[in-house]
Scaffold this active site. Structure first.
Site, PDB file in Angstrom:
ATOM      1  N   LYS A   1      -0.285   5.054   0.303  1.00 46.22           N
ATOM      2  CA  LYS A   1      -0.877   3.793   0.175  1.00 46.22           C
ATOM      3  C   LYS A   1       0.269   3.806  -1.036  1.00 46.22           C
ATOM      4  O   LYS A   1       0.747   1.868  -1.473  1.00 46.22           O
ATOM      5  CB  LYS A   1      -2.200   3.470  -0.295  1.00 46.22           C
ATOM      6  CG  LYS A   1      -3.000   3.558   0.647  1.00 46.22           C
ATOM      7  CD  LYS A   1      -4.224   3.230   0.934  1.00 46.22           C
ATOM      8  CE  LYS A   1      -5.029   3.141   1.901  1.00 46.22           C
ATOM      9  NZ  LYS A   1      -5.253   4.566   2.711  1.00 46.22           N
TER      10      LYS A   1
HETATM   11  C1  LIG Z   1      -5.647   5.123   4.678  1.00 43.81           C
HETATM   12  C2  LIG Z   1      -5.305   6.119   5.362  1.00 43.81           C
HETATM   13  C3  LIG Z   1      -5.097   6.173   6.430  1.00 43.81           C
HETATM   14  C4  LIG Z   1      -5.451   5.301   7.563  1.00 43.81           C
HETATM   15  O1  LIG Z   1      -4.115   3.859   7.151  1.00 43.81           O
HETATM   16  P1  LIG Z   1      -4.013   2.878   8.093  1.00 43.81           P
HETATM   17  O2  LIG Z   1      -3.125   1.837   7.936  1.00 43.81           O
HETATM   18  O3  LIG Z   1      -5.159   2.517   7.104  1.00 43.81           O
HETATM   19  O4  LIG Z   1      -4.621   2.847   9.422  1.00 43.81           O
HETATM   20  C5  LIG Z   1      -4.701   7.020   6.945  1.00 43.81           C
HETATM   21  N1  LIG Z   1      -3.932   8.650   5.917  1.00 43.81           N
HETATM   22  C6  LIG Z   1      -4.425   8.644   4.596  1.00 43.81           C
HETATM   23  C7  LIG Z   1      -4.368   9.665   3.597  1.00 43.81           C
HETATM   24  C8  LIG Z   1      -4.084   7.043   3.981  1.00 43.81           C
HETATM   25  O5  LIG Z   1      -4.954   6.894   2.350  1.00 43.81           O
END
Ligand SMILES: *Cc1c(COP(=O)(O)O)cnc(C)c1O
Length: 479
Positions: free
Chosen positions: A121
């Site tokens: 993120k």
């Molecule tokens: C947010 C997250 C996801 C999921 O990603 P999306 O964009 O919501 O599909 C998967 N793995 C981790 C470690 C995350 O923080």
């Protein structure tokens, strides 16, 4: 570039907006999500140029090229400076920013989690922080970001916004429910513009508080309340860049195809892959990997999209994928249905609200999800995660986190000889130590800068799950 809502009629050109208008907004006024009016096509000449740019000038320069296609209301020199400031080796730990690691032919890992909070993120949120600061300064405005987190999103938002002018963050989290490492990451921040609020309750209580505050329109306006949730187009756009960077590292020429497997929750990450493919990147398959919360796997297998109740939403050992519905999924359905905003509105604004489900299995468009858009899917359970973490460590000496493990498990079921299968690594194992210990019988590796983080002083305010208390706290901390 103009942006449209997924629920707008094609004739409705009056409602189209430019990038900076939607940057600080959440949903479109009609309840839809914003998408560009078209996907810019990247031709062969441009791809050749981008490949050279990534190799010779780096990720920030590649990001600037791609973002320029979607942003035409920030002067080029300013956008370039924002990209250069965001994607640095100092912040992301390597010159490639998203280095590709080979496991075994044709399986690769694209490392997206070497930013400040060790989850992918950061890739989007770090850019968002700089874009917000820029745009707020330009407008002479301030913004108070109010959010709810059970882990990765909240810390990524705080590390992106810390010390930024014009922005404050008020982040609620369920008291004692995040991993000790995640708590330490967030609560050890001492920046004056970052506020941690630990709520006596569960994650849903935090989300309800955020909704209740945002539904008080007078309060929202007076205190300039905003969000940074995963439906923000700028976040999705920033993620498109690493699909190109991953492709360039896995191939030698632009005629080669690759596939991606993406550990998915809210469908933001894999939707960025869809956008990359629509732009002309030679992507064969986009494989959606879910955990036990298999809303998306069910859709891609059956054509039925069924939102889960909270009782039917499982708490798993890959918690960032524990979703009851996938908030970005509407974007893909908009494309799948030929950008028919009226139909999307009927499905998401009507059927889903009334019946909690819709069924596209009999619609010819559903077959195109696989044939035309390359989508495939699979599911992974707790036991699969443990086995995959163990096997990957024993065979390749590589330690992966539980989310990445879900994707590796599903990627193995979809790989084809001769087509690189790139798994997106979305977090580092240290964030989910308990599951690593369960799988490997040892503690995960800890990057040096996080040594002793649990012992640092903490800055957090404990609060009852009470809307009045949250509002009073915000009012008190906004001069
Ligand atoms: C947010 C997250 C996801 C999921 O990603 P999306 O964009 O919501 O599909 C998967 N793995 C981790 C470690 C995350 O923080």
């Amino acid at each position: 570039m103009k942006y449209v809502s997924t629920r707008a009629a094609a004739s409705d050109t009056a409602e189209r907006k430019r990038f900076c208008q939607i940057l600080l907004e959440g949903l479109a006024p009609d309840g839809g999500l914003y998408l560009p009016a078209h996907y810019p096509k990247v031709d062969e000449v441009t791809l050749l140029r981008w490949r050279a740019i990534y190799r010779e000038q780096g990720y920030a320069a590649l990001a600037f090229e791609l973002l320029s296609l979607y942003i035409d209301d920030i002067p080029a020199a300013d956008l370039k400076a924002i990209c250069d400031k965001t994607y640095t080796e100092a912040v992301f730990g390597s010159k490639e920013i998203v280095p590709l690691k080979k496991l075994e032919e044709p399986l690769y890992l694209l490392a997206l989690s070497n930013g400040p909070t060790l989850a992918f993120k950061d890739m989007a949120m770090q850019l968002l922080g700089n874009l917000f600061e820029y745009e707020l300064a330009r407008r002479g405005e301030e913004l108070n970001i109010l959010g709810a987190t059970s882990g990765d999103t909240g810390s990524a938002a705080e590390y992106a916004m810390r010390g930024k002018k014009g922005v404050r963050v008020f982040m609620t989290s369920p008291l004692g429910r995040m991993s000790p490492f995640q708590q330490a990451q967030m609560f050890s921040l001492m920046d004056a513009n970052i506020h941690n609020i630990a709520v006596d309750g569960v994650f849903d209580d935090c989300q309800d508080l955020v909704k209740a505050v945002s539904n008080d329109l007078d309060f929202k306006r007076k205190y300039k309340i905003g969000t940074v949730n995963s439906i923000n187009w700028a976040r999705l756009m920033a993620q498109v860049v690493y699909y190109f960077a991953g492709y360039f590292q896995a191939t030698r020429s632009n005629s080669e195809k690759v596939s991606f497997t993406v550990p998915s929750g809210n469908f933001g990450n894999v939707c960025a892959g869809h956008v990359a493919r629509m732009m002309g990147l030679a992507v064969d398959k986009l494989v959606v990997a879910t955990n036990e919360n298999d809303v998306l796997d069910e859709f891609f297998r059956t054509g039925v999209y069924r939102v889960r109740s909270s009782a039917d939403t499982h708490e798993t050992s890959s918690p960032s994928m524990d979703i009851s519905k996938a908030s970005n999924f509407e974007r893909f359905v908009f494309d799948l249905l030929g950008r028919d905003g009226a139909r999307v509105k009927a499905l998401f604004g009507d059927a889903l609200v009334k019946e909690g489900r819709f069924d596209l299995s009999a619609d010819p468009a559903f077959k195109q999800a696989a044939s035309r858009y390359g989508f495939a899917s699979g599911m992974s359970r707790h036991a699969d995660r443990l086995a995959t973490i163990k096997a990957t460590f024993e065979r390749f000496g590589v330690m992966i986190d539980p989310h990445t493990a879900d994707a590796v498990k599903v990627a193995r079921e979809h790989r084809q000889p001769g087509v690189p299968m790139i798994v997106l690594e979305t977090a580092l194992p240290i964030k989910f130590a308990a599951t690593i210990v369960e799988a490997l019988g040892r503690e995960p590796d800890r990057p040096a800068q996080f040594e002793g983080i649990e012992d640092r002083p903490k800055r957090v305010t404990r609060m009852a799950a009470d809307v009045g208390a949250v509002k009073a706290y915000i009012a008190q901390h906004c001069p």
